[in-house]
Design a protein around this motif. Structure first.
Motif, PDB file in Angstrom:
ATOM      1  N   ALA A 170       0.846  -1.121   0.034  1.00 17.80           N
ATOM      2  CA  ALA A 170      -0.148  -0.106   0.023  1.00 17.80           C
ATOM      3  C   ALA A 170       0.796   1.227   0.053  1.00 17.80           C
ATOM      4  CB  ALA A 170      -0.752  -0.068   1.194  1.00 17.80           C
ATOM      5  N   GLN A 171       0.431   2.394  -0.845  1.00 15.63           N
ATOM      6  CA  GLN A 171       1.105   3.701  -0.856  1.00 15.63           C
ATOM      7  C   GLN A 171       0.241   4.631  -0.106  1.00 15.63           C
ATOM      8  OE1 GLN A 171       2.110   3.970  -4.985  1.00 15.63           O
ATOM      9  NE2 GLN A 171       4.224   4.200  -3.915  1.00 15.63           N
ATOM     10  N   ASP A 183       5.307  15.471   0.509  1.00 18.53           N
ATOM     11  CA  ASP A 183       5.022  16.069  -0.807  1.00 18.53           C
ATOM     12  C   ASP A 183       3.779  15.981  -1.497  1.00 18.53           C
ATOM     13  OD1 ASP A 183       5.926  13.509  -3.179  1.00 18.53           O
ATOM     14  OD2 ASP A 183       5.663  12.912  -0.902  1.00 18.53           O
ATOM     15  N   GLU A 184       3.349  16.507  -2.455  1.00 19.20           N
ATOM     16  CA  GLU A 184       2.186  16.707  -3.012  1.00 19.20           C
ATOM     17  C   GLU A 184       1.693  15.456  -3.924  1.00 19.20           C
ATOM     18  OE1 GLU A 184       1.914  20.037  -5.761  1.00 19.20           O
ATOM     19  OE2 GLU A 184       2.958  21.152  -4.318  1.00 19.20           O
ATOM     20  N   GLY A 185       2.766  14.639  -4.539  1.00 24.10           N
ATOM     21  CA  GLY A 185       2.331  13.333  -5.047  1.00 24.10           C
ATOM     22  C   GLY A 185       1.977  12.435  -3.960  1.00 24.10           C
ATOM     23  N   THR A 186       2.255  12.390  -2.773  1.00 31.28           N
ATOM     24  CA  THR A 186       2.031  11.280  -1.726  1.00 31.28           C
ATOM     25  C   THR A 186       0.664  11.918  -1.153  1.00 31.28           C
ATOM     26  OG1 THR A 186       4.426  10.855  -0.959  1.00 31.28           O
ATOM     27  CG2 THR A 186       2.768  10.299   0.392  1.00 31.28           C
ATOM     28  N   LEU A 191      -5.116  10.653  -0.933  1.00 29.01           N
ATOM     29  CA  LEU A 191      -6.414  11.256  -0.803  1.00 29.01           C
ATOM     30  C   LEU A 191      -7.041  10.331  -1.753  1.00 29.01           C
ATOM     31  CD1 LEU A 191      -8.035  13.394  -0.069  1.00 29.01           C
ATOM     32  CD2 LEU A 191      -7.690  14.648  -1.845  1.00 29.01           C
ATOM     33  N   ASN A 192      -6.491   9.819  -3.020  1.00 24.84           N
ATOM     34  CA  ASN A 192      -7.146   9.041  -3.998  1.00 24.84           C
ATOM     35  C   ASN A 192      -7.675   7.465  -3.457  1.00 24.84           C
ATOM     36  OD1 ASN A 192      -7.598  10.991  -5.907  1.00 24.84           O
ATOM     37  ND2 ASN A 192      -5.621  10.444  -6.947  1.00 24.84           N
ATOM     38  N   SER A 193      -6.583   7.199  -2.501  1.00 20.40           N
ATOM     39  CA  SER A 193      -6.856   5.698  -2.200  1.00 20.40           C
ATOM     40  C   SER A 193      -7.324   5.692  -0.689  1.00 20.40           C
ATOM     41  CB  SER A 193      -5.275   5.194  -2.024  1.00 20.40           C
ATOM     42  OG  SER A 193      -4.470   5.419  -3.054  1.00 20.40           O
ATOM     43  N   ARG A 194      -8.114   6.874  -0.270  1.00 17.40           N
ATOM     44  CA  ARG A 194      -8.546   7.005   1.002  1.00 17.40           C
ATOM     45  C   ARG A 194      -9.390   5.853   1.367  1.00 17.40           C
ATOM     46  NH1 ARG A 194     -11.084  10.414  -2.313  1.00 17.40           N
ATOM     47  NH2 ARG A 194     -13.233  10.571  -2.340  1.00 17.40           N
ATOM     48  N   LYS A 195      -9.552   5.389   2.881  1.00 19.99           N
ATOM     49  CA  LYS A 195     -10.326   4.013   3.188  1.00 19.99           C
ATOM     50  C   LYS A 195     -11.412   4.584   3.857  1.00 19.99           C
ATOM     51  CE  LYS A 195      -7.881   0.660   4.552  1.00 19.99           C
ATOM     52  NZ  LYS A 195      -6.741   0.128   5.251  1.00 19.99           N
ATOM     53  N   LEU A 196     -12.545   3.831   3.921  1.00 16.64           N
ATOM     54  CA  LEU A 196     -13.780   3.947   4.545  1.00 16.64           C
ATOM     55  C   LEU A 196     -13.388   3.285   6.368  1.00 16.64           C
ATOM     56  CD1 LEU A 196     -16.696   5.032   4.485  1.00 16.64           C
ATOM     57  CD2 LEU A 196     -17.262   2.578   4.142  1.00 16.64           C
ATOM     58  N   LEU A 197     -13.714   4.190   7.139  1.00 15.12           N
ATOM     59  CA  LEU A 197     -13.330   3.682   8.590  1.00 15.12           C
ATOM     60  C   LEU A 197     -14.601   3.187   9.123  1.00 15.12           C
ATOM     61  CD1 LEU A 197     -10.973   6.489   9.768  1.00 15.12           C
ATOM     62  CD2 LEU A 197     -10.362   4.272   9.197  1.00 15.12           C
TER      63      LEU A 197
END
Lengths: 197, 197
Positions: A170-171, A183-186, A191-197
């Motif tokens: 996972a990144q 950095d902005e890339g990370t 944000l794009n790979s955010r997970k539901l809690l």
């Protein structure tokens, strides 16, 4: 005048990664000063490594035996294979003591700039192992760099017919990190790979 | 799992000055990878130093012979003696190739904090050498730190009856330095010791 033997030793030590002539000089002086507690034990430890350490013929790890202790261990899950760039990364994974499968050391990543092609890496032996050892999951633990990602993509295309599930680490935001130091890339990726809690 | 021999080597390498476990690991990996071009030459060079290098009984330098090549050289001016803290400083002076006298390695500087007293340093042998070798000038090349300066003062008091002229290295702005990067102490000193052009 430091003497020929000393100058020669300084030159060899300065070739080691992250050392230059100045630090090599300091190290050599320290070694001469601490002959019994540092110099002789170092010679001893180096000689033992030179004598005993082999490259594992299966995974590419360094160990006193080949196959290495991981490859020949009955306690490791043999259907799980973690692909790493280098032995250093294998050691890093082992320090976590979480992964209980086996490893495959690629010996580098594809790089147009450095002229590393697929045939320069241990990819054929990887494909062969997946078939021969009945591996069901291949975890790609390659660096999160452009070259690392290109290598991952290439491996996915090479392994898609192998029947094994292909996963990757996972990144996102690393543990303990402050957001404004990221950095902005990370941040984008997290944000794009955010997970539901 | 890096294997016992490798772990042992990493531990020894990590004890070297300016190295920690992480850089030790990188160095050891590099050594294993470059067995023929790095590991074996390093063992060889270390063994030669361990076998051949002695501490010079006169000045404290490290060399293959004792007295060292500087002390036994007929080309060095034997009435000129440069007092240094450590063999590293002797090497630094030799790299300049300007000084043509001989050396005396103190083995440290006086330090109340670290508990270094005059009897812990090679001061008695220095006094003895000045008398015995007919030295006419003693150059104190000690560090420009508080402890170094205190040691210089102490040596001046110890040597004032020796008949030898006692000098010290000039202090001021180092070559190539920008004034606004200099600390105030150095600027003050350089201003106070200004020279007529």
């Amino acid at each position: 005048m430091a003497g020929q033997d000393i100058e020669k030793l300084i030159k060899v030590v300065a070739k080691l990664p992250s050392l230059g002539t100045r630090s090599a000089r300091r190290i050599v002086l320290q070694l001469i000063k601490k002959r019994e507690t540092l110099l002789l034990p170092l010679i001893d430890a180096l000689s033992q490594v030179a004598e005993n350490i082999k490259t594992c013929e299966i995974c590419g790890n360094y160990d006193t035996s080949s196959p290495c202790s991981i490859c020949s261990s009955a306690l490791r899950e043999s259907h799980l294979l973690c692909v790493v760039q280098d032995v250093a990364d294998l050691w890093a994974m082992e320090r976590v003591s979480l992964f209980k499968g086996k490893y495959h050391v690629l010996g580098g990543v594809l790089s147009a700039l450095d002229g590393v092609a697929p045939e320069d890496l241990n990819i054929d032996s990887l494909v062969e192992r997946i078939h021969k050892e009945g591996i069901t999951e291949v975890i790609l633990a390659l660096p999160a760099t452009v070259d690392g990602q290109i290598t991952s993509h290439y491996l996915v295309s090479r392994l898609k017919d192998s029947g094994a599930k292909i996963t990757t680490l996972a990144q996102g935001i690393p543990m303990g990190a402050e957001l404004d130091y990221m950095d902005e890339g990370t941040l984008q990726l997290a944000l794009n790979s955010r997970k539901l809690l």
